[in-house]
Design a protein around this motif. Sequence first.
Motif, PDB file in Angstrom:
ATOM      1  N   UNK A  46       0.835  -1.201   0.000  1.00 28.93           N
ATOM      2  CA  UNK A  46       0.000   0.000   0.000  1.00 28.93           C
ATOM      3  C   UNK A  46       0.869   1.250   0.000  1.00 28.93           C
ATOM      4  N   UNK A  47       0.371   2.261  -0.704  1.00 31.07           N
ATOM      5  CA  UNK A  47       1.016   3.578  -0.726  1.00 31.07           C
ATOM      6  C   UNK A  47       0.062   4.538  -0.034  1.00 31.07           C
ATOM      7  N   UNK A  48       0.542   5.196   1.026  1.00 32.44           N
ATOM      8  CA  UNK A  48      -0.325   6.005   1.880  1.00 32.44           C
ATOM      9  C   UNK A  48      -0.723   7.340   1.267  1.00 32.44           C
ATOM     10  N   UNK A  49      -1.829   7.845   1.782  1.00 34.80           N
ATOM     11  CA  UNK A  49      -2.327   9.167   1.443  1.00 34.80           C
ATOM     12  C   UNK A  49      -1.619  10.206   2.320  1.00 34.80           C
ATOM     13  N   UNK A  50      -1.943  11.483   2.076  1.00 37.12           N
ATOM     14  CA  UNK A  50      -1.417  12.578   2.887  1.00 37.12           C
ATOM     15  C   UNK A  50      -1.658  12.289   4.372  1.00 37.12           C
ATOM     16  N   UNK A  51      -0.666  12.538   5.181  1.00 37.88           N
ATOM     17  CA  UNK A  51      -0.768  12.270   6.618  1.00 37.88           C
ATOM     18  C   UNK A  51      -0.054  10.996   6.999  1.00 37.88           C
ATOM     19  N   UNK A  73      -1.600 -14.603   5.328  1.00 39.60           N
ATOM     20  CA  UNK A  73      -1.063 -15.206   4.120  1.00 39.60           C
ATOM     21  C   UNK A  73       0.434 -15.478   4.191  1.00 39.60           C
ATOM     22  N   UNK A  74       1.098 -14.908   5.186  1.00 38.51           N
ATOM     23  CA  UNK A  74       2.509 -15.208   5.409  1.00 38.51           C
ATOM     24  C   UNK A  74       3.449 -14.756   4.319  1.00 38.51           C
ATOM     25  N   UNK A  75       3.096 -13.664   3.646  1.00 32.23           N
ATOM     26  CA  UNK A  75       3.991 -13.178   2.600  1.00 32.23           C
ATOM     27  C   UNK A  75       4.561 -11.813   2.958  1.00 32.23           C
ATOM     28  N   UNK A  76       5.516 -11.361   2.153  1.00 36.35           N
ATOM     29  CA  UNK A  76       6.130 -10.056   2.376  1.00 36.35           C
ATOM     30  C   UNK A  76       5.192  -8.957   1.909  1.00 36.35           C
ATOM     31  N   UNK A  77       5.036  -7.934   2.717  1.00 38.80           N
ATOM     32  CA  UNK A  77       4.221  -6.778   2.356  1.00 38.80           C
ATOM     33  C   UNK A  77       5.098  -5.535   2.325  1.00 38.80           C
ATOM     34  N   UNK A  78       4.537  -4.448   1.855  1.00 38.04           N
ATOM     35  CA  UNK A  78       5.256  -3.174   1.847  1.00 38.04           C
ATOM     36  C   UNK A  78       4.253  -2.056   2.055  1.00 38.04           C
ATOM     37  N   UNK A  79       4.680  -1.015   2.761  1.00 32.10           N
ATOM     38  CA  UNK A  79       3.859   0.180   2.879  1.00 32.10           C
ATOM     39  C   UNK A  79       4.784   1.389   2.802  1.00 32.10           C
ATOM     40  N   UNK A  80       4.392   2.350   1.971  1.00 35.33           N
ATOM     41  CA  UNK A  80       5.267   3.472   1.657  1.00 35.33           C
ATOM     42  C   UNK A  80       4.573   4.790   1.967  1.00 35.33           C
ATOM     43  N   UNK A  81       5.315   5.683   2.613  1.00 35.44           N
ATOM     44  CA  UNK A  81       4.797   6.989   3.005  1.00 35.44           C
ATOM     45  C   UNK A  81       4.825   7.967   1.829  1.00 35.44           C
ATOM     46  N   UNK A  82       3.900   8.945   1.836  1.00 37.91           N
ATOM     47  CA  UNK A  82       3.951  10.002   0.825  1.00 37.91           C
ATOM     48  C   UNK A  82       5.053  11.002   1.184  1.00 37.91           C
ATOM     49  N   UNK A  83       5.392  11.849   0.248  1.00 36.89           N
ATOM     50  CA  UNK A  83       6.367  12.898   0.511  1.00 36.89           C
ATOM     51  C   UNK A  83       5.696  14.253   0.376  1.00 36.89           C
ATOM     52  N   UNK A  84       6.205  15.233   1.083  1.00 43.25           N
ATOM     53  CA  UNK A  84       5.593  16.555   1.076  1.00 43.25           C
ATOM     54  C   UNK A  84       5.728  17.203  -0.305  1.00 43.25           C
ATOM     55  N   UNK A  85       4.633  17.733  -0.796  1.00 43.18           N
ATOM     56  CA  UNK A  85       4.657  18.446  -2.068  1.00 43.18           C
ATOM     57  C   UNK A  85       4.857  17.568  -3.278  1.00 43.18           C
ATOM     58  N   UNK A  86       4.540  16.284  -3.168  1.00 44.77           N
ATOM     59  CA  UNK A  86       4.791  15.374  -4.277  1.00 44.77           C
ATOM     60  C   UNK A  86       3.815  15.602  -5.436  1.00 44.77           C
ATOM     61  N   UNK A  87       4.229  15.161  -6.626  1.00 48.04           N
ATOM     62  CA  UNK A  87       3.437  15.312  -7.838  1.00 48.04           C
ATOM     63  C   UNK A  87       2.800  13.978  -8.227  1.00 48.04           C
ATOM     64  N   UNK A  88       1.944  14.012  -9.244  1.00 46.50           N
ATOM     65  CA  UNK A  88       1.377  12.771  -9.766  1.00 46.50           C
ATOM     66  C   UNK A  88       2.480  11.861 -10.288  1.00 46.50           C
ATOM     67  N   UNK A 207      -6.835  22.702  -0.772  1.00 44.87           N
ATOM     68  CA  UNK A 207      -6.093  21.579  -1.363  1.00 44.87           C
ATOM     69  C   UNK A 207      -5.405  20.771  -0.272  1.00 44.87           C
ATOM     70  N   UNK A 208      -5.159  19.499  -0.569  1.00 45.87           N
ATOM     71  CA  UNK A 208      -4.477  18.640   0.400  1.00 45.87           C
ATOM     72  C   UNK A 208      -3.057  19.107   0.643  1.00 45.87           C
ATOM     73  N   UNK A 209      -2.444  19.689  -0.385  1.00 43.55           N
ATOM     74  CA  UNK A 209      -1.057  20.149  -0.256  1.00 43.55           C
ATOM     75  C   UNK A 209      -0.901  21.236   0.799  1.00 43.55           C
ATOM     76  N   UNK A 210      -1.993  21.918   1.130  1.00 46.64           N
ATOM     77  CA  UNK A 210      -1.951  22.972   2.153  1.00 46.64           C
ATOM     78  C   UNK A 210      -2.061  22.412   3.571  1.00 46.64           C
TER      79      UNK A 210
END
Length: 350
Positions: A46-51, A73-88, A207-210
């Motif tokens: 999963x890739x996280x939203x703002x916050x 399921x016993x498998x490897x997962x990943x979760x990644x934080x957003x970065x400030x001011x990121x673009x599409x 906007x979310x960026x604010x």
Amino acid sequence: MRRISRLTRAAVGVASLALAATACGGTSSEKDSVDSGTKGGKGLAIAYDIGGRGDQSFNDAAYAGLERAKKEFGYATADIEPTEGETDADKEQRLASLARQGHNPVIGVGFAYGPAMKAVAAKYPKTTFGIVDSVVEGKNVASLVFAEEQASYLAGVAAAKATKTKTVGFVGGVDVPLIHKFEAGFEQGVKETDPQVKVVSQYLTQTAEEGGFSSPDKGRAAAEGQIEKKADVVYHAAGLSGQGVIEAAAKAGVWAIGVDSDQYQQEALAKYKDRILTSATKDVGGSVYALAKSVKDGKPLTGTQTFDLKVDGVGLTETNPRFAAVPGLKDAVAKAKAGIIDGSIKVRTE
């Protein structure tokens, strides 16, 4: 967070009432993605939203779903934080990286991933993608959406029953259509329960960026302003900013209504819990788990998957013992829930 909120609804039941599962397609030229969450030992990402993780709300609910899938399921997962001011483009690169690593499914948490999801899903047809709170067309994309207005209607019923000043507040994180659903349902629930109750509303940013979803200080200031206007119940749909709303309500001795997860039970908010009357929940964790399970079972969900009151995809918590002590509250909420489910109550989305 560095803590996991506990969800109360079973995702398997939700998944069984979602739209029929559809297998995703693929091409023989795609070398970097896999078609099963067990190949290579990698599954849900999963890739996280703002916050990000730690919001005690939306993102943390998604993380709870990931942890459930990882354990089961016993498998490897990943979760990644957003970065400030990121673009599409930044979001697109993040999703593509997870797909290349062999994660399946890959889920973008939040409507902001819409453009990136559409672009990346087409490039990795053997990977199942999911997006929370938005609809993205694609043969290998599951759009995980919720009837937030229904849960918010119940929150409005609760607010109208609990207020003594006949004034209640709504704090929205960002002025966007998704959050308008929360406000619309809440105001309708208030007015149809007691037309004499006034609803004071405020959006933190355009906007979310604010920082509308990630600034507790903004939430605190907004709630304090509403409390000065005599609001004695304040409902927030503001992500991490909602922590400030809850803090302000608790310090003023008025009621707060949480969102997304059962905020009464969250350790980070424990010192304010007595003033958290209830929370309008959406089973983000359940939807994340349901998609992961469908991929693991070899029958990936695709298309629009709607989670509403009928399948317990949204709801209103009653974990605070003081909820039952408010005269008429429990019965009013139960009656409203039944009306929404049987169709006699039609809840607005704007």
